[in-house]
Design a protein around this motif. Structure first.
Motif, PDB file in Angstrom:
ATOM      1  N   SER A   1     -16.092 -92.773 -25.310  1.00  0.00           N
ATOM      2  CA  SER A   1     -17.334 -92.483 -24.586  1.00  0.00           C
ATOM      3  C   SER A   1     -17.279 -93.112 -23.201  1.00  0.00           C
ATOM      4  O   SER A   1     -16.684 -94.177 -23.013  1.00  0.00           O
ATOM      5  CB  SER A   1     -18.565 -92.974 -25.365  1.00  0.00           C
TER       6      SER A   1
ATOM      7  N   GLU B   1     -19.616 -93.746 -19.390  1.00  0.00           N
ATOM      8  CA  GLU B   1     -20.849 -93.702 -18.611  1.00  0.00           C
ATOM      9  C   GLU B   1     -20.507 -93.980 -17.157  1.00  0.00           C
ATOM     10  O   GLU B   1     -19.937 -95.034 -16.840  1.00  0.00           O
ATOM     11  CB  GLU B   1     -21.860 -94.735 -19.108  1.00  0.00           C
TER      12      GLU B   1
ATOM     13  N   SER C   1     -22.185 -90.186 -21.233  1.00  0.00           N
ATOM     14  CA  SER C   1     -23.561 -90.586 -20.968  1.00  0.00           C
ATOM     15  C   SER C   1     -23.873 -90.289 -19.506  1.00  0.00           C
ATOM     16  O   SER C   1     -23.211 -90.806 -18.606  1.00  0.00           O
ATOM     17  CB  SER C   1     -23.740 -92.084 -21.252  1.00  0.00           C
TER      18      SER C   1
ATOM     19  N   HIS D   1     -26.737 -90.077 -16.371  1.00  0.00           N
ATOM     20  CA  HIS D   1     -28.049 -90.474 -15.839  1.00  0.00           C
ATOM     21  C   HIS D   1     -28.646 -89.268 -15.117  1.00  0.00           C
ATOM     22  O   HIS D   1     -28.604 -89.157 -13.891  1.00  0.00           O
ATOM     23  CB  HIS D   1     -27.901 -91.664 -14.892  1.00  0.00           C
TER      24      HIS D   1
ATOM     25  N   GLU E   1     -28.628 -90.194 -20.696  1.00  0.00           N
ATOM     26  CA  GLU E   1     -28.490 -91.607 -21.065  1.00  0.00           C
ATOM     27  C   GLU E   1     -29.640 -92.104 -21.930  1.00  0.00           C
ATOM     28  O   GLU E   1     -29.422 -92.833 -22.910  1.00  0.00           O
ATOM     29  CB  GLU E   1     -28.377 -92.437 -19.777  1.00  0.00           C
TER      30      GLU E   1
ATOM     31  N   SER F   1     -26.238 -96.764 -24.589  1.00  0.00           N
ATOM     32  CA  SER F   1     -26.002 -95.325 -24.414  1.00  0.00           C
ATOM     33  C   SER F   1     -24.568 -94.944 -24.763  1.00  0.00           C
ATOM     34  O   SER F   1     -24.306 -93.827 -25.228  1.00  0.00           O
ATOM     35  CB  SER F   1     -26.346 -94.893 -22.984  1.00  0.00           C
ATOM     36  N   LEU F   2     -23.611 -95.867 -24.567  1.00  0.00           N
ATOM     37  CA  LEU F   2     -22.226 -95.583 -24.960  1.00  0.00           C
ATOM     38  C   LEU F   2     -22.102 -95.459 -26.473  1.00  0.00           C
ATOM     39  O   LEU F   2     -21.386 -94.591 -26.981  1.00  0.00           O
ATOM     40  CB  LEU F   2     -21.294 -96.677 -24.444  1.00  0.00           C
TER      41      LEU F   2
ATOM     42  N   ALA G   1     -23.402 -92.204 -27.342  1.00  0.00           N
ATOM     43  CA  ALA G   1     -22.407 -91.173 -27.026  1.00  0.00           C
ATOM     44  C   ALA G   1     -21.321 -91.121 -28.090  1.00  0.00           C
ATOM     45  O   ALA G   1     -20.838 -90.038 -28.452  1.00  0.00           O
ATOM     46  CB  ALA G   1     -21.796 -91.436 -25.647  1.00  0.00           C
TER      47      ALA G   1
END
Length: 386
Positions: free
Chosen positions: A86, A88, A148, A150, A188, A354-355, A358
């Motif tokens: 994952s 971000e 992820s 934003h 996210e 958020s990771l 994901a």
């Protein structure tokens, strides 16, 4: 038609057996059969199939029952079936995580981005993926990739990401073609909500709300255990809500606005989040004033989100609260005074939430079990505090 129906039943039964392996640290064939109300011969056939594929780790014999008889053979999901990745992409960083199929974290890395060119960032992602594949200790290697984002995501496409310029590149298509695995993009804040649902504190809320406060503000909504995305992925964009400011004007509530206002007050060209935290700790008068005003606006935004979505619990995911916990306490106390009578909690370790979300959607997508509830292994570096 009968063959198609039987095939569908078998696929469903297989997914239900897999779900049992995810949702129980240890189990047995007998327990699976009893929990699912599926006959033992069907469970045994699926078990043997999953075992041959590498999903099952045998743990040895358990204790016999009070009635005696043979001791049961204990089994669990074998985390080394494979791994997921994952990523971000932030305003000045790239966060990278690898997880075994049970959700357990293999590695986590945050890389400072001096160059925000998307092709350069993508090459960095590829390098990390290839390095992980070279050091792979699983049976099947890379299974899926999660991103992820934003911003607003719809149908695996980035619709609007104000802090991320992809230069028209289709990230999902590129990485799927490059690594030949399913690739999933998601917002996210939605992923922070998925993190709470799948890695959470096991209170098993059917309806929960996660409010994510980073560069912008968003809400992730879990309704009846499923992620609610709204029309074209636009649900939860509460950072675009307008609230009344100090002088009666309509303003947006987001971290970027706080940074800009303090920079203006201090006569600076720009201000980083770390500089904001340090100024606040030093009791800088201008910083405290702007933060206090922003908190008043955030209180109203959070209250309206809770009232509007009606969750059983609300979680806050924010590096600002990680660095200055008293601001979270102020927000929680204000919400409680204003009759928010559901559990209010903070995700401590917001950089990973958020990771982990994901990684969960990547695992679900690989298994073709998007609608199934899977309990993933709780990471030690992320926790909830009341």
């Amino acid at each position: 038609m009968k063959n198609d129906s039987r095939s569908l039943v078998r696929v469903t039964n297989r997914q239900l057996v897999l779900q049992q392996l995810f949702n129980h640290p240890t189990t047995t064939r007998v327990d699976i059969s009893r929990e699912l109300d599926i006959n033992k011969s069907t469970v045994s056939a699926i078990y043997n199939e999953l075992n041959d594929e590498g999903f099952i780790e045998e743990l040895g014999q358990g204790e016999s029952t009070n009635r005696g008889g043979r001791k049961p053979n204990l089994v669990c999901l074998d985390k080394r079936y494979g791994f997921v990745a994952s990523f971000e992409v932030g305003t000045n960083h790239l966060r990278i995580m690898f997880n075994y199929i049970n959700g357990e974290v293999i590695s986590y890395e945050a890389v400072i981005l001096n160059n925000r060119d998307m092709l350069t960032i993508m090459q960095l992602m590829k390098d990390r993926l290839q390095k992980m594949e070279q050091n792979n200790d699983t049976r099947h290697g890379l299974l899926a990739i999660g991103f992820s984002v934003h911003g607003i995501v719809d149908d695996n496409q980035i619709v609007d990401a104000p802090f991320m310029n992809t230069n028209g590149i289709d990230l999902a298509a590129y990485f799927e073609n490059e690594f030949n695995v399913p690739t999933v993009l998601e917002n996210e804040a939605n992923l922070a909500a998925i993190f709470e649902r799948d890695f959470g504190d096991r209170e098993n809320y059917r309806d929960l709300l996660t409010i994510s406060i980073h560069k912008g503000i968003g809400a992730g909504i879990i309704a009846n255990h499923q992620l609610y995305r709204g029309f074209r992925g636009r649900a939860g964009e509460i950072g675009r809500s307008l609230v009344v400011g100090q002088n009666g004007e309509l303003v947006k509530v987001e971290e970027e606005a706080i940074l800009n206002r303090i920079a203006k007050e201090k006569g600076l060209a720009e201000l980083t989040p770390m500089q904001l935290y340090e100024l606040y700790r030093q009791h800088d008068e201008a910083t405290e004033k702007v933060v206090a005003q922003a908190m008043q606006q955030l209180q109203k935004t959070a209250h309206n989100a809770v009232v509007g979505y009606g969750p059983q619990a609300v979680y806050f995911d924010s590096p600002l609260f990680d660095e200055i916990p008293e601001l979270y306490q102020q927000l929680r106390d204000w919400l409680q005074v204003h009759h928010v009578d559901i559990p209010i909690r903070m995700i401590k370790g917001s950089e990973m939430a958020s990771l982990l979300g994901a990684s969960s959607i990547a695992i679900h997508r690989f298994l073709k079990m998007d609608q199934y509830s899977l309990t993933l292994k709780w990471p030690k570096s992320v926790s909830n505090i009341k």
